[in-house]
Design an enzyme around this catalytic site. Sequence first.
Site, mmCIF file in Angstrom:
data_model
loop_
_atom_site.group_PDB
_atom_site.id
_atom_site.type_symbol
_atom_site.label_atom_id
_atom_site.label_comp_id
_atom_site.label_asym_id
_atom_site.label_seq_id
_atom_site.Cartn_x
_atom_site.Cartn_y
_atom_site.Cartn_z
ATOM 1 N N ARG A 57 0.806 -1.221 0.000
ATOM 2 C CA ARG A 57 0.000 0.000 0.000
ATOM 3 C C ARG A 57 0.840 1.272 0.000
ATOM 4 O O ARG A 57 0.614 2.175 -0.802
ATOM 5 C CB ARG A 57 -0.924 0.025 1.229
ATOM 6 N N THR A 58 1.805 1.367 0.912
ATOM 7 C CA THR A 58 2.549 2.615 1.036
ATOM 8 C C THR A 58 3.324 2.906 -0.241
ATOM 9 O O THR A 58 3.309 4.025 -0.759
ATOM 10 C CB THR A 58 3.501 2.559 2.247
ATOM 11 N N LYS A 86 25.883 -4.578 -2.164
ATOM 12 C CA LYS A 86 27.306 -4.637 -2.491
ATOM 13 C C LYS A 86 28.138 -3.818 -1.510
ATOM 14 O O LYS A 86 29.335 -3.646 -1.710
ATOM 15 C CB LYS A 86 27.538 -4.121 -3.906
ATOM 16 N N ARG A 107 11.694 3.699 2.585
ATOM 17 C CA ARG A 107 11.405 2.835 3.733
ATOM 18 C C ARG A 107 12.636 1.987 3.994
ATOM 19 O O ARG A 107 13.262 1.476 3.054
ATOM 20 C CB ARG A 107 10.191 1.946 3.481
ATOM 21 N N HIS A 135 6.245 6.568 11.044
ATOM 22 C CA HIS A 135 5.624 6.462 9.726
ATOM 23 C C HIS A 135 4.766 7.724 9.564
ATOM 24 O O HIS A 135 3.542 7.664 9.674
ATOM 25 C CB HIS A 135 4.778 5.198 9.658
#
Length: 338
Positions: A57-58, A86, A107, A135
């Site tokens: 969703r986000t 890496k 995120r 959030h």
Amino acid sequence: MDFIGANILSVSQFERADIERVFDVADSMTPYAQREKVTRVLEGAILGNMFMEPSTRTRLSFGAAFNLLGGTVRETVGITASAMAKGESLYDTARVLSGYSDVICMRHPKEGSVAEFAEASRVPVVNGGDGANEHPTQALLDLYTIRKELAAHGRTLDDFRIAMIGDLKHGRTVHSLCKLLCLFGKVQITLVSPPELAMPESIVEMLREAGHEVVVTDQLESSISHVDIVYSTRIQEERFASQEEANRYRGRFRLNKAIFTRHAEPNTVIMHPLPRDSRAEANELDTDLNEHPSLAIFRQTDNGLLVRMALFAMLLGVENQVDKYSRDVNWYSRRNRV
């Protein structure tokens, strides 16, 4: 707050006036989110979507919000799909990707990582969730939803009752929402969780210092009997040391139609930041509530588009130009015909 070119990292950045301004702009985005109009105000602008942790969703909400303003989205999903696998540092990644983007949404599983990334970025960065920390855009859309739901019953953000239920220790959405509630008055807050998953004491004290009445309990039925909002959250199993530890708490606070009807007031609104865990052993928010008029979880996701569109427009300084670059929709859309 000066939004143009700013990073959105924490709800602590906002004053009440800032939130009200975001909500006013979000209201103005309604015809575009509902596909009544199209705007190209961000045509040529690029959003870099960097999601180092699973998201549906986000991630898609950020991308869709930017697209609805006419912009283009480029995505990196998962650490293994990025140069970080890496050994590239957050600093180097930020310097490079901010050269490709006009705004970046990120995120990351580690608390504080998005703020570290933003320090090196040359463009605005929006926190899409950093571990169990915060959030901010979810909290804004939650508060926007609460405001709209309360208004339908003649209530305001300065006089309502809310029960937050579930994993309050690891739930970054409830952490951010509680911080925003400190900007408003006369809120009665009931925090329902197992003692081991209780809201951090620092946040409880913050709420009390703001003048709110706070009750901490592990009793579900009595906690939902006299509230305007029930905000349920899932057990954040990815934050536990082991799956076995998380499983001890799954399914502890199940809300279904029978429990809701028996204990909650008829107009009580049911919210959840999603995803809800619908597996039989968890099922914290039962699917038998799917058609219940009090279930607001999908109204929440729709509101997320409005709030994120507003933030993008404000960060890039075009919130007053959206209508100038608009036209009517020329394709079939069921959204504004339901």
